[in-house]
Motif scaffolding. Structure first.
Motif, PDB file in Angstrom:
ATOM      1  N   LYS A   1      -4.333   4.619  -3.466  1.00  0.00           N
ATOM      2  CA  LYS A   1      -4.528   4.480  -2.113  1.00  0.00           C
ATOM      3  C   LYS A   1      -5.911   4.612  -1.717  1.00  0.00           C
TER       4      LYS A   1
ATOM      5  N   ILE B   1       4.943   5.497   7.880  1.00  0.00           N
ATOM      6  CA  ILE B   1       4.125   6.686   7.452  1.00  0.00           C
ATOM      7  C   ILE B   1       4.539   7.979   8.747  1.00  0.00           C
TER       8      ILE B   1
ATOM      9  N   ARG C   1       2.075  -0.785   9.127  1.00  0.00           N
ATOM     10  CA  ARG C   1       1.435   0.058   8.389  1.00  0.00           C
ATOM     11  C   ARG C   1       1.889   1.557   8.737  1.00  0.00           C
TER      12      ARG C   1
ATOM     13  N   GLU D   1      11.146   7.098   0.102  1.00  0.00           N
ATOM     14  CA  GLU D   1      10.977   5.983   0.541  1.00  0.00           C
ATOM     15  C   GLU D   1      11.717   5.602   1.808  1.00  0.00           C
TER      16      GLU D   1
ATOM     17  N   VAL E   1       0.811  -1.240   0.121  1.00  0.00           N
ATOM     18  CA  VAL E   1       0.003   0.050   0.040  1.00  0.00           C
ATOM     19  C   VAL E   1       0.782   1.235  -0.058  1.00  0.00           C
ATOM     20  N   ALA E   2       2.175   1.237   0.594  1.00  0.00           N
ATOM     21  CA  ALA E   2       2.627   2.216   0.857  1.00  0.00           C
ATOM     22  C   ALA E   2       3.502   2.834  -0.332  1.00  0.00           C
ATOM     23  N   ARG E   3       3.434   1.923  -1.332  1.00  0.00           N
ATOM     24  CA  ARG E   3       3.960   2.356  -2.503  1.00  0.00           C
ATOM     25  C   ARG E   3       3.051   2.974  -3.614  1.00  0.00           C
TER      26      ARG E   3
END
Lengths: 305, 275, 269
Positions: B142, C169, C165, C3, B134-136
């Protein structure tokens, strides 16, 4: 201060499977006094570029040898100058640079931290006191904060309030005040109007025009909103895949709407209307601001009578 | 039968009323846009409709089921909500694991969850990204995953609470396309809360909220034609409305429209007639 | 855009990458037991060869492995020095006061260093070849029997998953806020400890507020998707494959081999 970039390249996570070339030979000049726009898709390198301007991202040549990231060897030497600051030179005073180049990030209201608006706005003011010079007195700070709040259109009465009691739009303006309070010569804003409702957007653009000139000679904005760009900017650079593919005044840039559409970018409403009128055999030669478009259309009508 | 019906609903966050005596209904299969400046109560509306917030007074019905403690989960299965921040809605790092979350919560059998994931990802055009991290993904992607996560529960109503506010133009277009398709092809009732006027144009009907009340209601075009009124509710006209207005002030008789082609037609006609 | 490489997963496809994470966790435990059971260099040599084979099969570049060891280099050197200088023994090469360098001391410190390096390399091989997600799934699955004593395995797994997750972030966010404050002249690098901690307040306050805000919205989003902490099903089931069988046999053989070496060849040298 004039901004000159030549052949700027930047790679995130060099020498790893996650390596991403964010900038790939960017050359760009922003003249002093401009209201400069940068457009392009997310990931086109816009944000990476502007973070170079106040040294948050450093050129490898400006770092000590052992601090240079691995995998930089193949990158050609780049030039980046902001006024007299040479950002490729390790001897540059980066604190002084940051004082001269104010940077407003996306959603800047999320960087507020102090108990009162006044304290938060004064944060930069206290930090940037030059070594050896006397710290600003309370009166000087209060006066500077008052001026900064005034120019972003906030009442000085909120200075003693907690920033967290304010509305979203007000908080954003407090955050902008916290950057311009040191009177930087260049102000860089990354999507200053993102996430606001249309009225909030308009207010932010109005306040940027108030700041541009007397407060900050040069303003650079990154934006996705083409109408905003067409209305406000002296010149626009189009970023795509880490390169600058176009750089021109909006009047010139949007004339070639096809090339922007080909990049998947939007064009301002005035340009869409001009295209639609062209299909109907009417050519309107305007600079793509709403005012000029309306004036020219009315002139066309009047001229025919 | 109405998909959602609010009758005399009051709600406050413990101070002033945020929603007051609200009567609001959405027909089955309808696409309604809710407009309003920040703080007008439109997000509260979304949270009330599936029981995340509970009304202080009044009655909320979803397909004739009264929203109360007993029927809370029945209602939640029917009404999916997609929120604003694409980063704050995913519980798992891999796309398919996240889409599975809702279906796992209602204890569906494994095979059915697999089918739901496939259905949901196809509906939002993300079937290729099933195994992705998901992060990419981009913001728009998203948010499409978030929609898929809601779709996996097969809701009959989908509420989007400013789900495009944080996206770039490309992401906004992606979401608009997906939402329109869900409404037309999957016959899902849609409530789109937004402050992008252009998005409101996609809807069958638009309502404007101000201070917790509905103050304007009608077809989007009709609402935007009432420009003076919009301004009193702190809503700006869409740009095309501003241009039409300026042209009128300059002596042209163009009508208020939100369609570029239509406005161009009118301008062209005036210019040709004038000469 | 930027990233954040969270964890140190090295994304290639290999035999080792494809092994079931539960197997890898169990094999790692077995391997660590073997390292501790090995009482002489022969045992360690066997462990090392197994590990080298595993590295070869994993297609993780050797440089990456070296980097993992470099992280604990200080600890390695410290352990080696202490043991060389203080272990004592019969064959003394050099001595000064209580310091004494002997053959036994050198051998013993080599023995310890090899064990330490093997330990670090095998654990990092696990994280290089297993995604954090697969690791949590593996841990959850291995903990499943604890459900019998009403341990909330499921809730724990969800917490781990959300953490995985959210951590990248929040790391990203920390970077962003730090940059924003740096742009306002904040200095995180100079001054004494007290000053540096104080300099972090302008980062910590917005970060905490943001974490709360995110938690709030995530909670709503989970509610909206019918989460109630009650009975649920699980879409992903981990499955053993022939690879895992091969691995398990190898693991068992390794421990047996090391035990045999210990019994027949005795302690160091």
């Amino acid at each position: 201060m004039r901004i000159v970039a030549e052949d700027l390249t930047y790679i995130y996570n060099p020498a790893s499977p996650f390596a991403v070339k964010a900038l790939n030979g960017v050359s760009l000049t922003v003249e002093e006094g401009e209201f400069f726009g940068i457009i392009g898709h997310t990931g086109s390198g816009k944000s990476t570029f502007v973070q170079h301007l106040n040294g948050l991202i450093r050129l490898p040549s400006s770092l000590k040898k052992r601090k240079r990231p691995r995998g930089w060897k193949n990158i050609p030497p780049a030039v980046l100058k902001v006024g007299d600051f040479d950002l490729a030179d390790p001897k540059t005073d980066f604190r002084a640079l940051r004082k001269s180049v104010g940077m407003v990030f996306q959603y800047p209201e999320y960087q507020l931290f102090a108990e009162t608006v006044k304290e938060d706005v004064a944060f930069g003011l206290k930090n940037f006191t030059e070594k050896g010079k006397a710290k600003p007195t309370d009166e000087e700070i209060a006066a500077a904060v008052k001026d900064a709040l005034h120019v972003v259109g906030l009442d000085e009465g909120i200075a003693e309030q907690s920033p967290f009691d304010l509305s979203g739009g007000q908080r954003r303006r407090v955050a902008i005040a916290g950057v311009i309070v040191t009177r930087p010569e260049v102000l860089v804003l990354d999507e200053p109007a993102a996430g606001l409702d249309p009225l909030g957007k308009r207010e932010i653009m109005e306040l940027l025009h108030r700041i541009h000139g007397d407060w900050c000679k040069t303003v650079v904005i990154v934006s996705h909103d083409m109408d905003e760009i067409a209305e406000n900017c002296t010149r626009v650079a189009v970023f795509s895949e880490g390169r600058v593919v176009r750089c021109a005044p909006p009047a010139e840039l949007f004339k070639d709407a096809a090339s922007l559409l080909a990049l998947g970018l939007d064009i301002p409403l005035t340009a869409k209307l001009t295209l639609a009128l062209e299909k109907r055999g009417i050519s309107i030669d305007c600079d793509y601001t709403m005012k000029d478009f309306v004036r020219r259309v009315l002139a066309r009508k009047g001229g025919g009578q | 039968m109405n998909a959602i019906e609010f009758r005399g609903v009051d709600f406050s966050y413990g101070g002033d009323f945020c929603i007051r005596g609200l009567n609001f209904s959405v027909g089955e299969g309808e696409f309604v846009a809710v407009l309003g400046h920040n703080g007008s109560g439109k997000s509260t509306l979304a949270r009330l409709a599936n029981g995340i917030l509970r009304a202080d007074a009044g009655e909320i019905r979803v397909f004739d089921t009264i929203l109360d403690d007993k029927h809370l989960f029945d209602v939640r299965k029917q009404v999916g909500v997609v929120f604003q921040n694409p980063d704050n809605q995913t519980v798992a790092s891999i796309v398919e694991d996240d889409v599975a979350f809702g279906a796992e919560n209602v204890a569906l059998p494994r095979e059915e969850i697999g089918r739901r994931i496939e259905f949901a990802l196809r509906a939002v055009g993300m079937e290729e990204a099933r195994k992705s991290t998901v992060a990419r993904l981009s913001g728009g992607q998203k948010q499409r995953v978030a929609i898929a996560g809601v779709l996996a529960l097969k809701p009959r109503v989908m509420i989007l609470d400013e789900s495009t506010a944080m996206l770039d133009p490309r992401g906004r277009r992606e979401i608009a396309d997906v939402v329109l398709r869900l409404n037309k092809e999957e016959k899902i009732t849609v409530v789109l809360i937004t402050h992008f006027m252009e998005e409101a144009l996609l809807a069958d009907r638009a309502v404007v909220m101000n201070r917790g009340e509905i103050v304007m209601e009608g077809k989007p075009e009709e609402i935007f034609a009432r420009s003076e009124e919009l301004l009193t509710y702190n809503l700006a006209l869409p740009r095309i409305g501003l241009i039409a207005k300026s042209l009128r002030e300059g002596g042209m008789s163009v009508k208020d429209t939100l369609d570029i082609e239509k406005l161009a037609d009118e301008i062209a006609e005036e210019i040709v007639c004038g000469s | 855009m930027k990233e954040v490489a969270f964890g140190q997963y090295y994304p290639v496809d290999s035999f080792v990458h494809r092994l079931d994470p539960r197997f890898k966790i169990v094999f790692l435990i077995g391997f660590i037991v073997a390292i501790f059971v090995a009482s002489n260099f022969y045992g360690l040599a066997v462990c090392a060869s197994v590990l080298i084979a595993a590295i070869a099969f994993s297609r993780v570049p050797f440089g990456k492995i070296v980097r993992a060891v470099r992280g604990v280099l200080f600890l390695v050197i410290f352990t080696a020095l202490i043991n060389i200088l203080f272990h004592g023994g019969d064959t003394v090469y050099w001595s000064y006061g209580i310091l004494c360098v002997s053959k036994e001391g050198i051998l013993f410190s080599a023995y310890l260093v090899i064990r330490l390096v093997l330990l670090v390399v095998c654990s990092s091989l696990l994280t290089y070849t297993t995604t954090p997600v697969a690791l949590t799934d593996g841990i959850e699955s291995l903990l499943t029997p604890l459900k019998w004593i009403r341990f909330p395995v499921h809730a724990l797994a969800l917490v781990m998953s959300i953490a995985l997750r959210m951590i990248p972030i929040l790391m990203d966010e920390t970077e962003r806020i730090k940059n924003a404050q740096k742009a306002r002249g904040a200095d995180f690098e100079s001054g004494n400890l007290f000053k540096r901690v104080k300099a972090f307040i302008p980062v910590l306050v917005p970060l905490l507020l943001s974490a709360f805000r995110r938690a709030d919205e995530l909670g709503d989003a989970m509610d909206a998707r019918c989460y109630n902490g009650g009975h649920r099903t699980k879409y992903k089931k981990l499955r053993f494959s022939w690879r895992d069988l091969v691995g398990a046999l190898l693991g068992a053989a390794l421990i047996t081999g090391v035990v045999l070496l210990r019994v027949y060849l005795g302690d160091i040298v």
